[in-house]
Design a protein around this motif. Structure first.
Motif, mmCIF file in Angstrom:
data_model
loop_
_atom_site.group_PDB
_atom_site.id
_atom_site.type_symbol
_atom_site.label_atom_id
_atom_site.label_comp_id
_atom_site.label_asym_id
_atom_site.label_seq_id
_atom_site.Cartn_x
_atom_site.Cartn_y
_atom_site.Cartn_z
ATOM 1 N N THR A 127 0.830 -1.201 0.000
ATOM 2 C CA THR A 127 0.000 0.000 0.000
ATOM 3 C C THR A 127 0.860 1.244 0.000
ATOM 4 O O THR A 127 1.986 1.247 0.493
ATOM 5 C CB THR A 127 -0.902 0.029 1.240
ATOM 6 O OG1 THR A 127 -0.091 -0.068 2.397
ATOM 7 C CG2 THR A 127 -1.897 -1.112 1.215
ATOM 8 N N ALA A 150 0.261 4.883 1.343
ATOM 9 C CA ALA A 150 -0.650 5.764 2.065
ATOM 10 C C ALA A 150 -0.230 7.212 1.884
ATOM 11 O O ALA A 150 0.944 7.532 1.785
ATOM 12 C CB ALA A 150 -0.660 5.407 3.545
ATOM 13 N N SER A 151 -1.214 8.089 1.831
ATOM 14 C CA SER A 151 -0.924 9.514 1.731
ATOM 15 C C SER A 151 -0.912 10.126 3.117
ATOM 16 O O SER A 151 -1.582 9.642 4.017
ATOM 17 C CB SER A 151 -1.983 10.207 0.866
ATOM 18 O OG SER A 151 -3.259 10.053 1.429
ATOM 19 N N LEU A 202 -1.629 12.138 6.460
ATOM 20 C CA LEU A 202 -2.903 12.565 7.013
ATOM 21 C C LEU A 202 -2.980 14.075 7.208
ATOM 22 O O LEU A 202 -4.030 14.606 7.492
ATOM 23 C CB LEU A 202 -3.154 11.867 8.345
ATOM 24 C CG LEU A 202 -3.792 10.494 8.232
ATOM 25 C CD1 LEU A 202 -3.758 9.804 9.567
ATOM 26 C CD2 LEU A 202 -5.216 10.608 7.740
ATOM 27 N N THR A 256 -7.078 14.875 3.339
ATOM 28 C CA THR A 256 -7.372 14.022 4.491
ATOM 29 C C THR A 256 -7.956 14.832 5.647
ATOM 30 O O THR A 256 -8.755 14.317 6.425
ATOM 31 C CB THR A 256 -6.110 13.275 4.952
ATOM 32 O OG1 THR A 256 -5.032 14.197 5.108
ATOM 33 C CG2 THR A 256 -5.719 12.220 3.935
ATOM 34 N N ASP A 276 -11.318 9.397 -1.200
ATOM 35 C CA ASP A 276 -10.536 9.674 0.004
ATOM 36 C C ASP A 276 -11.148 9.008 1.231
ATOM 37 O O ASP A 276 -10.436 8.618 2.163
ATOM 38 C CB ASP A 276 -10.430 11.180 0.238
ATOM 39 C CG ASP A 276 -9.501 11.856 -0.759
ATOM 40 O OD1 ASP A 276 -8.844 11.131 -1.537
ATOM 41 O OD2 ASP A 276 -9.450 13.099 -0.767
ATOM 42 N N ALA A 294 -9.989 5.379 1.242
ATOM 43 C CA ALA A 294 -8.565 5.222 1.547
ATOM 44 C C ALA A 294 -8.224 5.596 2.983
ATOM 45 O O ALA A 294 -7.132 5.266 3.470
ATOM 46 C CB ALA A 294 -7.730 6.077 0.585
ATOM 47 N N TYR A 295 -9.126 6.252 3.669
ATOM 48 C CA TYR A 295 -8.802 6.835 4.974
ATOM 49 C C TYR A 295 -8.366 5.817 6.030
ATOM 50 O O TYR A 295 -7.381 6.063 6.739
ATOM 51 C CB TYR A 295 -9.990 7.644 5.474
ATOM 52 C CG TYR A 295 -9.693 8.441 6.721
ATOM 53 C CD1 TYR A 295 -8.913 9.585 6.663
ATOM 54 C CD2 TYR A 295 -10.195 8.054 7.960
ATOM 55 C CE1 TYR A 295 -8.636 10.325 7.805
ATOM 56 C CE2 TYR A 295 -9.929 8.785 9.101
ATOM 57 C CZ TYR A 295 -9.150 9.910 9.020
ATOM 58 O OH TYR A 295 -8.866 10.634 10.143
ATOM 59 N N ASN A 299 -4.757 4.990 5.467
ATOM 60 C CA ASN A 299 -3.916 6.150 5.763
ATOM 61 C C ASN A 299 -3.781 6.370 7.265
ATOM 62 O O ASN A 299 -2.715 6.728 7.775
ATOM 63 C CB ASN A 299 -4.500 7.410 5.111
ATOM 64 C CG ASN A 299 -4.372 7.399 3.607
ATOM 65 O OD1 ASN A 299 -3.490 6.735 3.062
ATOM 66 N ND2 ASN A 299 -5.249 8.110 2.926
ATOM 67 N N SER A 305 -0.142 6.184 9.547
ATOM 68 C CA SER A 305 0.387 7.375 10.212
ATOM 69 C C SER A 305 0.615 7.176 11.707
ATOM 70 O O SER A 305 1.031 8.112 12.391
ATOM 71 C CB SER A 305 -0.582 8.545 10.001
ATOM 72 O OG SER A 305 -1.725 8.396 10.822
#
Length: 379
Positions: free
Chosen positions: A7, A9-10, A12, A17, A174, A177-178, A181, A185
């Motif tokens: 994965t 992840a972007s 947060l 986000t 989004d 995907a949260y 993510n 984090s």
């Protein structure tokens, strides 16, 4: 062989986000938000929306407004003969019911969402679910609300209208995907020795995601990082069982039994995850108890509320283990889903260690359901 999930992840802290954080807060307040997609929707949770929220949806939307329900919840609201046969291509897990304009009152919507309330409902007519229906229900779940949403196609130029200018817009993808993510984090924020009766050399390590939300705890006994594959238990918090000693489940004995075993072995980790009720939250777990008292088992009670049988995010557990420097473990569990989920997150499980406790006369059917319907091992 279990495929490892790779994965990306972007962060947060990005504006997108942060929009999810705000959307969750708005949902809990019953304030509509706009779901940005190919065909944007204005949505609000049926559980919390009030008269003002319904007025805004009426004002800023066009076409037929809809009540979006998880398919399992819709089956409880509507006669079986009225349910769609086959799988709708756009949203296989969501059923859409037509709502008349002006929108029906908030109390009726709340009753449609919550099966624990007296079901005095109008006749609903089926309609096609919008393309982003599952994303809409995801927002309700992130807010720990019942997965039932009022939705309508938003009018072009809604943001320029005086009464629409303050509404939040959040991209549908989004929301999906949260959870990943959030897990990616997680960082260690505090650590302190906390001697326990069964493990005097225990310490607590607290983890928090960048959204500054609920913390997850690792109960670390001894020095498991020095072992090649330490004993690990994944334990989802259970207010009723862990704190109150409820006899409805086996959570309290499982938690204390895991700590005691690690104390005897000299090392181990209990990952104490803030995922009450298999991820549906404490209030929804209490609602599920109400449905169980009406004759449903624990799996069907969750489904009657619109949730899956298990909504937990095991990426959080994998992220915590990596934060503790642990990649290979012996997993203390009777739940096969924990093995497959952790392995899919990249954690190597070298052994499954049985973790079983006898029924107490109250939780007998609960334990039987876990074995028969969740596939838990009996030893």
């Amino acid at each position: 062989m279990i495929e490892t999930i790779q994965t990306q992840a972007s962060p947060l802290g990005t504006p997108r986000t942060r929009a999810v954080h705000r959307a969750v807060a708005e949902a809990r307040r019953g304030v509509p938000v706009v779901l940005a997609a190919r065909h944007p929707l204005i949505i609000a949770p049926a559980e919390t929306v009030g008269a003002e929220g319904l007025r805004l949806i009426d004002l800023l939307s066009e076409g037929t407004p809809k009540l979006l329900l998880a398919r399992s919840r819709a089956e409880a609201v509507m006669p079986e003969t009225a349910m769609p046969q086959g799988t709708p291509p756009a949203s296989p897990e969501v059923v859409a019911l037509k709502l008349a304009r002006p929108l029906i009152d908030a109390e009726t919507l709340k009753r449609a969402a919550d099966p624990t309330l007296e079901q005095i409902l109008p006749e609903f007519e089926l309609t096609g679910a919008p393309e982003e229906a599952e994303a809409a229900l995801t927002l309700a779940k992130l807010a720990r609300l019942l997965p039932a949403m009022v939705a309508a196609r938003v009018k072009p130029g809604w943001a320029q209208r005086r009464e629409g200018a303050d509404l939040l817009s959040v991209p549908a993808h989004d929301l999906a995907a949260y959870p990943l993510n959030l897990a990616a984090s997680l960082t260690r924020v505090a650590e302190v020795p906390v001697p326990l009766e069964a493990a005097r050399d225990a310490r607590l390590v607290a983890f928090r995601a960048l959204d500054q939300g609920i913390e997850h705890m690792a109960i670390v006994v001894g020095e498991p990082e020095r072992q090649e594959a330490p004993l690990v238990r994944i334990h989802s918090e259970c207010f009723t069982g862990d704190l109150l000693g409820s006899l409805r489940c086996d959570c309290g004995p499982q938690l204390q039994g895991a700590i005691a075993r690690m104390g005897r072995e000299g090392a181990g980790i209990v990952l104490y995850l803030a995922q009450e009720g298999r991820g549906i939250g404490l209030i929804n777990k209490l609602r599920a108890y109400t449905m169980q008292d009406r004759g449903l088992d624990t799996l069907d009670a969750n489904k009657a509320l619109g949730w899956h049988a298990d909504e937990r995010n095991f990426h959080i557990a994998a992220s915590m283990l990596r934060g503790l420097g642990i990649a290979r473990i012996r997993l203390l569990t009777n739940n096969p889903a924990k093995l497959t989920s952790l392995a899919a997150c990249g954690i190597e499980i070298v052994e499954r260690v049985a973790h079983e406790f006898a029924p107490n006369g109250v939780n007998d059917s609960y334990l039987e359901t876990k074995a028969k319907r969740f596939g838990h091992w009996l030893g």
